[in-house]
Design a protein around this motif. Structure first.
Motif, short mmCIF file in Angstrom:
data_model
loop_
_atom_site.label_atom_id
_atom_site.label_comp_id
_atom_site.label_asym_id
_atom_site.label_seq_id
_atom_site.Cartn_x
_atom_site.Cartn_y
_atom_site.Cartn_z
N SER A 189 0.82 -1.22 0.00
CA SER A 189 0.00 0.00 0.00
C SER A 189 0.86 1.27 0.00
O SER A 189 1.86 1.37 0.71
N SER A 190 0.40 2.23 -0.80
CA SER A 190 1.08 3.54 -0.86
C SER A 190 0.45 4.52 0.13
O SER A 190 0.91 5.66 0.27
N GLU A 191 -0.62 4.07 0.81
CA GLU A 191 -1.27 4.92 1.81
C GLU A 191 -0.40 4.99 3.07
O GLU A 191 0.58 4.25 3.21
N SER A 192 -0.79 5.86 3.98
CA SER A 192 -0.11 5.91 5.28
C SER A 192 -0.39 4.59 6.00
O SER A 192 -1.36 3.89 5.70
N THR A 193 0.47 4.24 6.96
CA THR A 193 0.29 2.98 7.68
C THR A 193 -1.07 2.92 8.36
O THR A 193 -1.72 1.87 8.37
N LEU A 194 -1.52 4.05 8.89
CA LEU A 194 -2.81 4.10 9.56
C LEU A 194 -3.95 3.85 8.58
O LEU A 194 -4.85 3.04 8.84
N ASP A 195 -3.93 4.53 7.44
CA ASP A 195 -4.99 4.36 6.44
C ASP A 195 -4.98 2.94 5.87
O ASP A 195 -6.04 2.34 5.65
N ALA A 196 -3.78 2.42 5.62
CA ALA A 196 -3.67 1.05 5.10
C ALA A 196 -4.21 0.04 6.12
O ALA A 196 -4.85 -0.95 5.74
N PHE A 206 -7.30 -2.52 5.59
CA PHE A 206 -7.13 -3.96 5.81
C PHE A 206 -8.23 -4.50 6.73
O PHE A 206 -8.83 -5.54 6.44
N CYS A 207 -8.48 -3.81 7.84
CA CYS A 207 -9.49 -4.27 8.79
C CYS A 207 -10.87 -4.35 8.14
O CYS A 207 -11.62 -5.32 8.36
N GLN A 208 -11.20 -3.35 7.34
CA GLN A 208 -12.49 -3.33 6.67
C GLN A 208 -12.61 -4.49 5.68
O GLN A 208 -13.61 -5.21 5.66
N ASP A 209 -11.59 -4.69 4.87
CA ASP A 209 -11.61 -5.77 3.87
C ASP A 209 -11.59 -7.14 4.53
O ASP A 209 -12.26 -8.08 4.07
N PHE A 210 -10.82 -7.26 5.61
CA PHE A 210 -10.74 -8.53 6.35
C PHE A 210 -12.12 -8.93 6.86
O PHE A 210 -12.55 -10.08 6.72
N CYS A 211 -12.83 -7.98 7.46
CA CYS A 211 -14.17 -8.26 8.00
C CYS A 211 -15.15 -8.64 6.90
O CYS A 211 -15.99 -9.53 7.07
N GLN A 212 -15.04 -7.98 5.76
CA GLN A 212 -15.94 -8.29 4.64
C GLN A 212 -15.72 -9.71 4.13
O GLN A 212 -16.68 -10.45 3.87
N VAL A 213 -14.46 -10.11 4.01
CA VAL A 213 -14.15 -11.48 3.57
C VAL A 213 -14.68 -12.50 4.57
O VAL A 213 -15.30 -13.50 4.20
N LEU A 214 -14.46 -12.22 5.85
CA LEU A 214 -14.89 -13.14 6.90
C LEU A 214 -16.41 -13.26 6.95
O LEU A 214 -16.96 -14.37 7.04
N MET A 215 -17.10 -12.14 6.86
CA MET A 215 -18.56 -12.16 6.90
C MET A 215 -19.13 -12.85 5.67
O MET A 215 -20.08 -13.63 5.76
N HIS A 216 -18.57 -12.58 4.52
CA HIS A 216 -19.04 -13.21 3.28
C HIS A 216 -18.90 -14.72 3.37
O HIS A 216 -19.83 -15.47 3.01
N HIS A 217 -17.77 -15.17 3.86
CA HIS A 217 -17.54 -16.61 3.95
C HIS A 217 -18.44 -17.25 5.01
O HIS A 217 -19.02 -18.31 4.79
N GLY A 218 -18.55 -16.59 6.19
CA GLY A 218 -19.35 -17.14 7.27
C GLY A 218 -20.83 -17.18 6.96
O GLY A 218 -21.54 -18.12 7.34
N CYS A 266 -4.11 2.26 15.02
CA CYS A 266 -5.39 1.91 14.40
C CYS A 266 -6.30 1.21 15.41
O CYS A 266 -6.03 0.07 15.82
N GLU A 267 -7.38 1.88 15.82
CA GLU A 267 -8.30 1.31 16.80
C GLU A 267 -9.04 0.10 16.26
O GLU A 267 -9.47 -0.78 17.01
N HIS A 268 -9.21 0.04 14.94
CA HIS A 268 -9.96 -1.07 14.34
C HIS A 268 -9.25 -2.40 14.55
O HIS A 268 -9.90 -3.45 14.59
N VAL A 269 -7.94 -2.38 14.68
CA VAL A 269 -7.18 -3.61 14.87
C VAL A 269 -7.62 -4.30 16.17
O VAL A 269 -7.92 -5.50 16.19
N THR A 270 -7.69 -3.52 17.24
CA THR A 270 -8.12 -4.06 18.53
C THR A 270 -9.55 -4.58 18.45
O THR A 270 -9.86 -5.68 18.94
N ASP A 271 -10.44 -3.82 17.81
CA ASP A 271 -11.85 -4.22 17.68
C ASP A 271 -11.98 -5.52 16.91
O ASP A 271 -12.74 -6.43 17.31
N VAL A 272 -11.26 -5.63 15.81
CA VAL A 272 -11.33 -6.83 14.98
C VAL A 272 -10.85 -8.05 15.75
O VAL A 272 -11.48 -9.11 15.73
N LEU A 273 -9.73 -7.90 16.45
CA LEU A 273 -9.18 -9.03 17.21
C LEU A 273 -10.12 -9.46 18.33
O LEU A 273 -10.31 -10.66 18.58
#
Length: 277
Positions: A28-35, A39-51, A85-92
């Protein structure tokens, strides 16, 4: 046989999707925080779609495989995620508690090979995450360190009429912690094992280290309303003052446990009538 092959193909594809997410995170060329947020958003989408592809009545074992793959993906990605990134903690946290709920819902023993793979993955992932300051898998690791979900000797004694060693009980309660024990009790209640739920809730309520966490006394009294005759129930609740009783009922209502709230309300109202108050 065909179903097993289908599941295997499905999880190979899931692993590839997660690996693609990690690759995108690295490049990713985005900032580490934005990237990290992406990632967290895409990860959740993949997990929800599969589940969501699996119905509630289908074999839950593939879901455990899904969580095993997802946990390892998070651990691998943590090397490149921003600590801001607060989303990391939430996702975990959500991943861990969802997996715990699934595990406790199993009515049959998990096949040995799958359980060992899960244990190994959780231990490895927890080690990697903890090295980066994330301890959200700690409770899941506690469960994974056992040989089975309900096989711990002290737990089995607590749930039966046996009287286990007090020191071992305290050691077990400290290791499991109030969150996991609360989930165990809720599962027992859901499965209509009210006697077992009452025993475990009472033990937790009397454990000084928990200091009133998770309303174990409240849960214990709700269980008693289901299993004890009126005379015995009145003896149990005679020391509970009106303020504590009202707090318990309000807690149950806030948790949308209308049946539990009504049971306690009825019990305390009968006590007041019997006392002429």
């Amino acid at each position: 046989m065909a179903e097993e092959e289908g599941n295997a193909t499905e999880f190979v594809a899931l692993r590839h999707k997660f690996q693609d997410l990690i690759s995108e995170l690295k490049r990713s060329s985005e900032s580490t925080l934005d990237a990290s947020n992406s990632f967290c958003q895409d990860f959740c989408q993949v997990l929800m779609h599969h589940g969501c592809q699996r119905g509630p009545d289908e074999d839950p074992l593939p879901l455990l495989e899904m969580y095993t793959v997802a946990i390892m993906c998070c651990a691998e990605a943590s090397l490149f995620l921003s600590p801001e990134c607060e989303h990391v903690t939430d996702v975990l946290e959500k991943l861990s508690w969802s997996c715990l709920n699934l595990l406790l819902s199993f009515s049959e023993q998990i096949p040995g090979a799958l359980w060992k793979e899960f244990q190994s993955s959780v231990k490895m992932a927890h080690g990697i995450l903890q090295a980066h300051g994330n301890s959200q898998l700690h409770t899941l690791l506690t469960l994974a360190e056992e040989n089975g979900l309900w096989s711990n000797a002290t737990l089995c004694s607590l749930l039966s009429s046996d009287i286990p060693n007090v020191e071992k009980v305290h050691e077990f309660l400290s290791r499991e912690g109030p969150e996991l024990l609360h989930m165990r009790i809720k599962h027992l209640i859901k499965q209509k094992h009210m006697e077992k739920a009452a025993r475990l809730a009472k033990t937790c309520a009397e454990f000084p280290e928990f200091g009133g966490k998770k309303n174990f006394r409240q849960i214990y009294l709700v269980c008693l309303c289901e299993i004890k005759p009126q005379e015995e129930l009145m003896k149990e609740i005679k020391e509970v003052d009106c303020k504590e009783a009202l707090d318990m009922i309000c807690n149950l209502e806030s948790e949308e446990d209308e049946k539990g709230a009504l049971s306690l309300c009825t019990a305390f109202f009968k006590r007041q009538l019997l006392n002429g108050d």
